[in-house]
Motif scaffolding. Structure first.
Motif, PDB file in Angstrom:
ATOM      1  N   SER A   2       0.912  -1.107   0.012  1.00 33.88           N
ATOM      2  CA  SER A   2       0.016   0.061   0.041  1.00 33.88           C
ATOM      3  C   SER A   2       1.038   1.373  -0.109  1.00 33.88           C
ATOM      4  CB  SER A   2      -0.805  -0.090   1.408  1.00 33.88           C
ATOM      5  OG  SER A   2       0.009   0.091   2.566  1.00 33.88           O
ATOM      6  N   PHE A   3       0.298   2.320  -0.406  1.00 32.69           N
ATOM      7  CA  PHE A   3       1.017   3.674  -0.191  1.00 32.69           C
ATOM      8  C   PHE A   3       1.688   3.690   1.248  1.00 32.69           C
ATOM      9  CE2 PHE A   3       0.829   7.892   1.621  1.00 32.69           C
ATOM     10  CZ  PHE A   3       1.675   8.572   0.633  1.00 32.69           C
ATOM     11  N   ARG A   4       0.941   3.464   2.375  1.00 33.60           N
ATOM     12  CA  ARG A   4       1.474   3.641   3.470  1.00 33.60           C
ATOM     13  C   ARG A   4       2.626   2.795   3.903  1.00 33.60           C
ATOM     14  NH1 ARG A   4      -1.809   0.548   8.364  1.00 33.60           N
ATOM     15  NH2 ARG A   4       0.146  -0.102   9.456  1.00 33.60           N
ATOM     16  N   LYS A  34      -0.412  10.431  10.052  1.00 33.95           N
ATOM     17  CA  LYS A  34      -1.818  10.353   9.598  1.00 33.95           C
ATOM     18  C   LYS A  34      -1.812   9.643   8.213  1.00 33.95           C
ATOM     19  CE  LYS A  34      -4.227  13.876  11.828  1.00 33.95           C
ATOM     20  NZ  LYS A  34      -5.152  15.236  11.319  1.00 33.95           N
ATOM     21  N   TRP A  35      -0.710   9.782   7.154  1.00 34.84           N
ATOM     22  CA  TRP A  35      -0.565   9.008   6.000  1.00 34.84           C
ATOM     23  C   TRP A  35      -0.097   7.636   6.255  1.00 34.84           C
ATOM     24  CZ3 TRP A  35       3.004  13.462   3.048  1.00 34.84           C
ATOM     25  CH2 TRP A  35       1.959  14.533   3.036  1.00 34.84           C
ATOM     26  N   GLU A  36       0.704   7.746   7.001  1.00 37.66           N
ATOM     27  CA  GLU A  36       1.480   6.118   7.406  1.00 37.66           C
ATOM     28  C   GLU A  36       0.368   5.141   8.287  1.00 37.66           C
ATOM     29  OE1 GLU A  36       5.368   6.450   9.203  1.00 37.66           O
ATOM     30  OE2 GLU A  36       6.262   7.191   7.162  1.00 37.66           O
ATOM     31  N   SER A  37      -0.457   5.984   8.751  1.00 39.62           N
ATOM     32  CA  SER A  37      -1.509   5.213   9.545  1.00 39.62           C
ATOM     33  C   SER A  37      -2.819   5.215   8.951  1.00 39.62           C
ATOM     34  CB  SER A  37      -2.027   5.485  10.807  1.00 39.62           C
ATOM     35  OG  SER A  37      -2.354   7.264  10.829  1.00 39.62           O
ATOM     36  N   GLU A  38      -2.760   5.512   7.680  1.00 40.29           N
ATOM     37  CA  GLU A  38      -4.004   5.575   6.567  1.00 40.29           C
ATOM     38  C   GLU A  38      -4.941   6.114   6.939  1.00 40.29           C
ATOM     39  OE1 GLU A  38      -4.437   1.388   5.547  1.00 40.29           O
ATOM     40  OE2 GLU A  38      -3.197   1.540   3.926  1.00 40.29           O
ATOM     41  N   LYS A  39      -4.980   7.390   7.996  1.00 39.37           N
ATOM     42  CA  LYS A  39      -5.974   8.045   8.530  1.00 39.37           C
ATOM     43  C   LYS A  39      -6.337   9.214   7.641  1.00 39.37           C
ATOM     44  CE  LYS A  39      -5.183   6.880  13.266  1.00 39.37           C
ATOM     45  NZ  LYS A  39      -4.930   7.527  14.728  1.00 39.37           N
ATOM     46  N   TYR A  41      -4.788  11.014   3.474  1.00 39.51           N
ATOM     47  CA  TYR A  41      -4.115  10.795   2.078  1.00 39.51           C
ATOM     48  C   TYR A  41      -3.589  12.090   1.595  1.00 39.51           C
ATOM     49  CZ  TYR A  41      -3.011   7.886  -1.841  1.00 39.51           C
ATOM     50  OH  TYR A  41      -2.353   7.307  -2.869  1.00 39.51           O
TER      51      TYR A  41
END
Length: 356
Positions: A2-4, A34-39, A41
């Motif tokens: 995933s992106f994360r 937040k990006w790395e926890s998918e909260k 984008y």
């Protein structure tokens, strides 16, 4: 991946913390979290900045797996077609996949525009200093004792005009240069060191050229004034003008090349930016605060002593301004500066001793 996961992998490959990556991208550390926890984008412009920073494509970053060798799928798809050739030449087969990895930039990228800023800042500061000296030099062409226009009432006015023009031109470069530096440090409190050994060697060669050229220009100017003194009986007017103009070019070389080379030290830039941030946030180190307070007190005392020597000494009160006491009032400031240096060194040594 995933992106994360891709972002975490890329960040780990470059040993970047969330805070430093946030500084490079101009976002908060919470945004990276937040990006790395998918909260959340990132927006498209931030995605493109990440691609530039790590040297990967947008497809790989968002949809691919940057931790796997690139082109593995295409190699597998074409294995049937090229199997006979690969069997005949194992070296050719290995060359297709050996060393092919995900397009992650091994070297840091200048995504903040630091190099362009470095060159422009050095040019503005060096140009500003040189312009002021050149203005004084051009003004000497109209020196009353040896003006290129001869004896004319306009000489003093033209001298004053040239000096003012030089000062205005210098300030027109120095002030924007200082403001651009402050603004850049505010927008980019952290810059990743992207300079290579070749870059540093090239700038060192430029520094040597600047020093040699600057010294040569000043020596030629001195030779002109000596020649004028010996052959013409004086160096006022155009000889002094030539000397100052050559000095201006020499100083430009010193300052420009020296600043370009010194600004290669990105670690010093990051430390200074971090110190500024802590100072503005009230997080400045106790010993740094103590150094600033002590130096401020010393400077204030030196100023008071200097002003008292100038205006309140017995000789000054009698109206006698030619005595040694009033004539040496300025000594208070150099002594104060020396004491500031001694105090700062002593505090730093004490700090180092306590931190052992």
């Amino acid at each position: 991946m995933s992106f994360r996961a891709n972002l975490q992998y890329l960040r780990a490959q470059r040993n970047l913390t969330q805070e430093r990556l946030a500084m490079l991208l101009g976002v908060s550390r919470q945004a990276i979290s937040k990006w790395e926890s998918e909260k959340a984008y990132p927006e498209m412009d931030k995605l493109l900045m990440i691609c530039d920073l790590f040297g990967c494509t947008l497809d790989d970053l968002v949809l691919g797996d940057v931790s796997r060798p690139a082109a593995s799928a295409s190699a597998a798809g074409s294995s049937n077609v090229d199997s006979s050739a690969e069997a005949a030449s194992p070296l050719a087969a290995s060359s297709k996949t050996a060393g092919i990895i995900a397009p992650i930039a091994e070297l840091a990228q200048d995504i903040t525009g630091y190099d362009e800023h470095r060159r422009r800042f050095a040019l503005l500061i060096a140009g500003g200093v040189a312009a002021i000296i050149a203005g004084v030099g051009i003004g000497n062409l109209f020196d009353s004792s040896n003006s290129i226009l001869g004896a004319t009432p306009l000489n003093d006015f033209l001298t004053f005009l040239c000096i003012c023009a030089g000062v205005i031109a210098g300030l027109a470069m120095l002030i924007p240069g200082g403001l651009s530096r402050t603004d850049f440090k505010r927008r980019h409190p952290y810059v990743e060191d992207f300079y290579t050994g070749e870059d540093r060697s090239r700038e060192l060669r430029l520094l040597v050229i600047g020093i040699v050229g600057g010294i040569s220009a000043i020596l030629i100017g001195i030779a002109v004034t000596v020649y004028a003194d010996d052959m013409l009986g004086g160096s006022d007017g155009w000889p002094n003008a030539i000397f100052l103009l050559l000095c201006a070019s020499g100083v430009f070389g010193f300052v420009y090349c020296g600043m370009r080379y010194s600004l290669l030290n990105i670690n010093a830039y990051n430390k200074a930016a971090e110190d500024d941030r802590k100072e503005h946030a009230g997080e400045q180190d106790f010993y740094d605060k103590l150094t600033g307070a002590v130096c401020g007190i010393i400077t204030m005392i030196a100023t008071l002593i200097g002003l008292c020597l100038l205006f309140l000494s017995p000789a000054a009160l009698r109206g006698d301004w030619s005595t040694a006491v009033t004539g040496m009032f300025w000594v208070a400031w150099p002594i104060g500066g020396l004491l500031c240096g001694i105090a700062a060194t002593a505090i730093q040594l004490f700090k180092n001793y306590r931190e052992r």
